[in-house]
Design a protein around this motif. Structure first.
Motif, short mmCIF file in Angstrom:
data_model
loop_
_atom_site.label_atom_id
_atom_site.label_comp_id
_atom_site.label_asym_id
_atom_site.label_seq_id
_atom_site.Cartn_x
_atom_site.Cartn_y
_atom_site.Cartn_z
N SER A 224 60.47 63.51 6.15
CA SER A 224 60.60 64.97 6.22
C SER A 224 62.07 65.37 6.40
CB SER A 224 59.76 65.53 7.36
OG SER A 224 60.19 65.05 8.62
N MET A 228 64.04 67.81 3.66
CA MET A 228 64.80 68.99 4.03
C MET A 228 66.25 68.91 3.55
SD MET A 228 62.97 71.34 5.49
CE MET A 228 61.95 70.98 4.07
N ASN A 247 51.40 72.55 5.33
CA ASN A 247 52.75 72.92 5.76
C ASN A 247 53.79 72.56 4.69
OD1 ASN A 247 52.00 74.06 8.12
ND2 ASN A 247 52.73 72.44 9.46
N THR A 248 53.56 71.45 4.00
CA THR A 248 54.48 71.07 2.93
C THR A 248 54.34 72.02 1.75
OG1 THR A 248 54.30 68.75 3.60
CG2 THR A 248 55.21 69.19 1.42
N ARG A 251 56.17 75.18 2.40
CA ARG A 251 57.62 75.10 2.32
C ARG A 251 58.11 74.76 0.91
NH1 ARG A 251 60.60 74.58 7.11
NH2 ARG A 251 62.36 74.67 5.67
N SER A 252 57.17 74.63 -0.02
CA SER A 252 57.53 74.26 -1.39
C SER A 252 57.98 75.48 -2.18
CB SER A 252 56.34 73.61 -2.10
OG SER A 252 55.95 72.42 -1.45
#
Length: 906
Positions: A224, A228, A247-248, A251-252
């Protein structure tokens, strides 16, 4: 409890002020420290920091444990660790609460009531060891393979295999079939390793299929960080295909919802776009794989975006656009984990996904899809010989799943019930399948309660988990901060070795696992006359570790184990800087080495070597050491011919397609309008079954409502907070709904790690019913501050057994369910699983094994492959042929077998 009044407030603040006054320089220096030191906030003294490798989960982060007055007071990241770089996740920061669990078992316990009744008596270690040795003596005289040991996490560095081989037993089972075995088997035949290490930090495009990298994926902390870096610092585009807004996915740059189990179809269609538009790296394919570009183009013609769109629900235009972006943005990388792999044909999905970086040449390049980097260590000598006879359930020898090289252990209850295997003594270590496996208490719980199936059962555990609660004898193992273990994980592009070391002495009468195993062997063979003791001649855990590390080249010169005791990791690549990177003395980031397959063989290495004139494989003393390409001799990949095996001939031997392909889940093909697919997932503060009793983590999250799409909720009349009944063909649960837009309309998602009925008072919220310290641990007054009354619901009892016939994985994400508003008799937390229905599901799953009647109907195209070594050659030629031009025939059983497949599925 501290009563805070004016007097105590002045006392505390006065002490703190005094500490600041006497150490102003120290406080100022701490403001710029990047880690590695900790100060007592009251006395201002420096606490003792001891480096360790975390083991709350399997990521193995570098950590430092701080000890004050003999007690662990804090954990933080190790700034010298090249992989995790001074960072530790919430789980790792909470690790000391394993040691100080008020319901921890600190001395041996013997069952005195019925199994599972919860009645125990304390016994001595001598009594416990003599009893175990007696049971083992009887078993190994009859059949050594009747001694079983199943582990969940085995980070002992070889001690468990040494123990079982000393006994002559081959019955060693892992947990990998409920974890990632089909991912591993999808990868291994093609490029050798069973995992990958994408270079996210330097990528310009990151394609993610079904993995929650930023929260619960394998290597969560180190990877992770790199994701980032790639997205924020390197401006990489992150695209996630997933059934839910993880969550991924959140954030994509793009989240693309997909129908479950269709990742492989999307990947194949992307390959079709890349190849049909000549966006592939032809030179890489023709040089480094065992197929040509023309062969790939011919094979991929069938997998059109239109075909994949019908299966996945992803628009044709989206598939085509993402394919072009991935192929034309350099460098690019890809990641998967359980999402594509935990299905009936998960290994096919994994293979299809990994083909994208292969065909675009993004292999072993900076910012690309890289092989793992790991390090090894020697084992103490002498070593026991391998068992004389293979066991039925050993990972490499299942008669129905010969390609499942990491095992099919989730099938054990059915094999024992059917009489396929016989157990006399059963050991468990860091495992809890009564909770974590499909069927859970309905299958594994039933097996352990039956003394005819499991006559004698020993749990090596410091906690009263659901499985341990059914044992005959409990031998108290140590949590990870009290034991020695060697470690290396390929979670970075820089290889490293690390250790776990005791930061305090084991509490109570606890013993670390390798000492327990040694003491059992010494009790069986006290004078060495049986030839067992000689394999266990070490004084303690530290002595054992010196056998590992004091003779590793280069590490030996740096100090061996003593270096690791001081630093926790080796080598030290550089220093952590203010940006969170490891840099050299000039301030430049330490760069990884790329192109491992292109390392050239030396003249000495080539001396006496033979080069295959066709494949170019270089062999020496009967072993492949490299491959010749364009007149140069390279190390190549760690496959038998040292090339990337796009065509896996070993799969064809058992009637599986050796080329990248896709098989639709038969029972997903014609789902009814009121049916959905259940998926489970992990969250970032819990893991499997072992964190619900960790108070810091339990307070953060302690319940697990079922995710449901808003449109679906409207259709069945359910809103957030309502009770729903989720029912499969083997059982049901009643839980609360969480209704929103972030999930596919045909999917319901329930996170794992909740709904315990054992594992201590906090996990099952019985902290008000009795005091702690029942098994020797100190009680924790802080449990009086537990304010929540919801422990969640556990879904595994209603998940049937499904086995990927290639990789052996459990099909966690294949379960068809009906979701309805709860009825008047339904109560929150109701869980039901039926043993007979689970047994039927197991038998249905066997029909898809290469020995099963549905195998050939699912692979009609294999009639054209055959081959002299094909196990199913005769039967395959009797099956109706299915030409390559009809991928729909691969997505479903051949005509005439469809009804049989649907009947098996339902």
């Amino acid at each position: 409890m501290l009563e805070m009044n004016r007097r105590t407030f002045l006392k505390v603040t006065g002490t703190t002020a005094a500490a600041v006054a006497v150490a102003p320089k120290l406080v100022g220096a701490m403001e710029t420290e990047l880690g590695g030191k900790d100060i007592d906030p009251v006395g201002a003294g420096e606490r003792v920091g001891i480096p360790v490798t975390c083991h709350v989960c399997n990521i193995q982060d570098g950590a430092i444990a701080y000890v004050q007055d003999g007690r662990i007071v804090k954990l933080e990241g190790n700034p010298e660790h090249v992989s995790t770089r001074g960072r530790l996740c919430a789980k790792g920061n909470s690790g000391m609460w394993y040691t100080y669990d008020p319901d921890r078992i600190t001395y041996p316990l013997k069952r005195v009531g019925a199994r599972g009744e919860g009645k125990w008596k304390r016994i001595t270690w001598d009594e416990a060891l003599k009893e175990v040795a007696g049971k083992l003596d009887e078993a190994i005289k009859e059949d050594p393979n009747s001694v079983f040991l199943k582990y969940g996490r085995n980070r002992t560095g070889g001690a468990i295999d040494r123990f079982m081989h000393t006994l002559g037993s081959d019955s060693i089972l892992n947990h990998t079939s409920v974890c990632e075995s089909s991912k591993k088997v999808g990868l291994e035949p093609t490029w050798g390793p069973d995992i990958e290490t994408p270079d996210f930090a330097h990528a310009k495009y990151i394609l993610n299929f079904g993995s929650n990298i930023l929260e619960a994926a394998y290597f969560h902390n180190p990877l992770s960080q790199r994701v980032m870096e790639g997205t924020v610092e390197n401006k990489a585009k992150l695209v996630t295909f997933d059934v839910r807004l993880s969550n991924t996915a959140g954030r994509s740059d793009e989240w693309i919802p997909v129908f479950p189990a269709t990742d492989g179809a999307i990947a194949l269609a992307m390959g079709n776009v890349i190849l049909s538009n000549d966006l592939q790296d032809s030179d890489f394919i023709n040089t480094w794989t065992n197929v040509t570009v023309d062969e790939l183009k011919a094979h991929y013609k069938q997998y059109t975006p239109e075909w994949a769109s019908k299966l996945s629900g992803v628009p044709v235009e989206t598939i085509e656009r993402i394919a072009r972006e991935f192929a034309t943005t350099k460098p690019a990388t890809l990641f998967t984990y359980r999402g594509p792999a935990k299905h009936l044909y998960g290994s096919y999905n994994e293979k299809a996904c990994m083909m994208l970086p292969i065909m675009t040449g993004n292999i072993e390049k900076r910012g690309g899809y890289c092989m793992p980097r790991g390090m090894g260590w020697p084992q103490p000598e002498p070593q026991p010989p391998k068992p004389a006879k293979h066991a039925f359930m050993n990972a490499h020898h299942h008669p129905d799943y010969p390609l499942a090289s990491h095992g099919t252990s989730h099938m054990l209850p059915y094999h024992i019930a059917n009489g396929d295997v016989k157990v006399k003594v059963y050991f468990t270590y860091q495992d809890n399948p009564v909770y974590t496996n499909p069927g859970a208490q309905a299958t594994w719980g039933k097996m352990f309660r039956d003394e005819k199936l499991i006559p004698y059962y020993v749990s090596m555990s410091p906690f009263m988990g659901e499985e341990t609660a059914l044992a005959d004898l409990i031998l108290p193992d140590c949590p990870y901060l009290e034991r020695w273990e060697p470690e290396s994980m390929p979670n970075s592009l820089h290889p490293w070795l690390g250790i776990r070391q005791p930061v305090i002495k084991p509490l109570g009468e606890s013993r670390e696992n390798r000492i327990i195993l040694r003491d059992i062997i010494h009790t069986l063979d006290p004078d060495g006359s049986r030839g067992m003791k000689k394999y266990w001649e070490f004084a303690d855990g530290e002595d054992y570790m010196r056998h590992h590390f004091d003779n590793v080249p280069k590490l030996k010169e740096d100090g061996g184990l003593d270096f690791l005791k001081k630093h926790g990791v080796w080598p030290i690549y550089g220093k952590l800087d203010g940006t969170g990177k490891i840099v050299d003395k000039t301030g430049r980031e330490i760069e990884a080495e790329y192109g491992l397959h292109m390392k050239e063989l030396s003249a000495d290495e080539m001396l006496g070597a033979i080069v295959d004139p066709t494949a170019g494989t270089i062999t020496k003393n009967g072993e492949a050491i490299g491959v010749q390409r364009n007149g140069k001799n390279y190390v190549g990949f760690s496959t038998p011919d040292r090339r990337l095996n796009v065509r896996v001939d070993g799969w064809a031997k058992y009637g599986f397609n050796p080329m990248p392909t896709f098989k639709q889940i038969p029972w997903h093909k014609d789902m009814q309008d009121d049916e959905m697919i259940l998926t489970t997932y992990k969250i970032n503060v819990h893991k499997q079954s072992r964190t619900a009793a960790v108070k810091w983590l339990a307070e953060i999250m302690h319940s697990n409502p079922a995710w449901m799409n808003s449109e679906t909720g409207k259709k069945i009349g359910v809103k957030t907070g309502d009770l729903v009944r989720v029912e499969s063909k083997v059982g049901y649960v009643v839980t609360k709904a969480y209704v929103f837009e972030g999930i596919h309309p045909k999917v319901i998602a329930i996170p794992t790690g909740f709904g315990h009925w054992e594992y201590g008072r906090l996990a099952n919220l019985k902290h008000k019913e009795k005091a702690g310290g029942e098994y020797g641990a100190a009680d924790d007054a802080d449990l009086n501050n537990v304010w929540w009354d919801d422990r969640g619901v556990h879904a595994n009892a209603m998940i049937p057994n499904v086995v990927d016939p290639i990789g052996g994985s459990q099909g966690w994400y294949d379960t068809v369910v009906k979701v309805t508003k709860a009825g008047p008799e339904d109560k929150y937390g109701d869980v039901k699983g039926d043993w007979d229905k689970h047994m039927e599901a197991y038998k249905e799953s066997l029909r898809y094994a290469y020995t099963g009647d549905l195998h050939r109907t699912m692979h009609p195209e294999m009639a054209a492959w055959g081959g002299p070594d094909s196990v199913n050659q005769e039967a395959a030629h009797q099956a109706a042929p299915a030409p390559e031009k009809a991928p729909e025939a691969e997505a479903a059983p051949a005509e005439g077998a469809e009804a049989a497949a649907k009947e098996a599925a339902h």
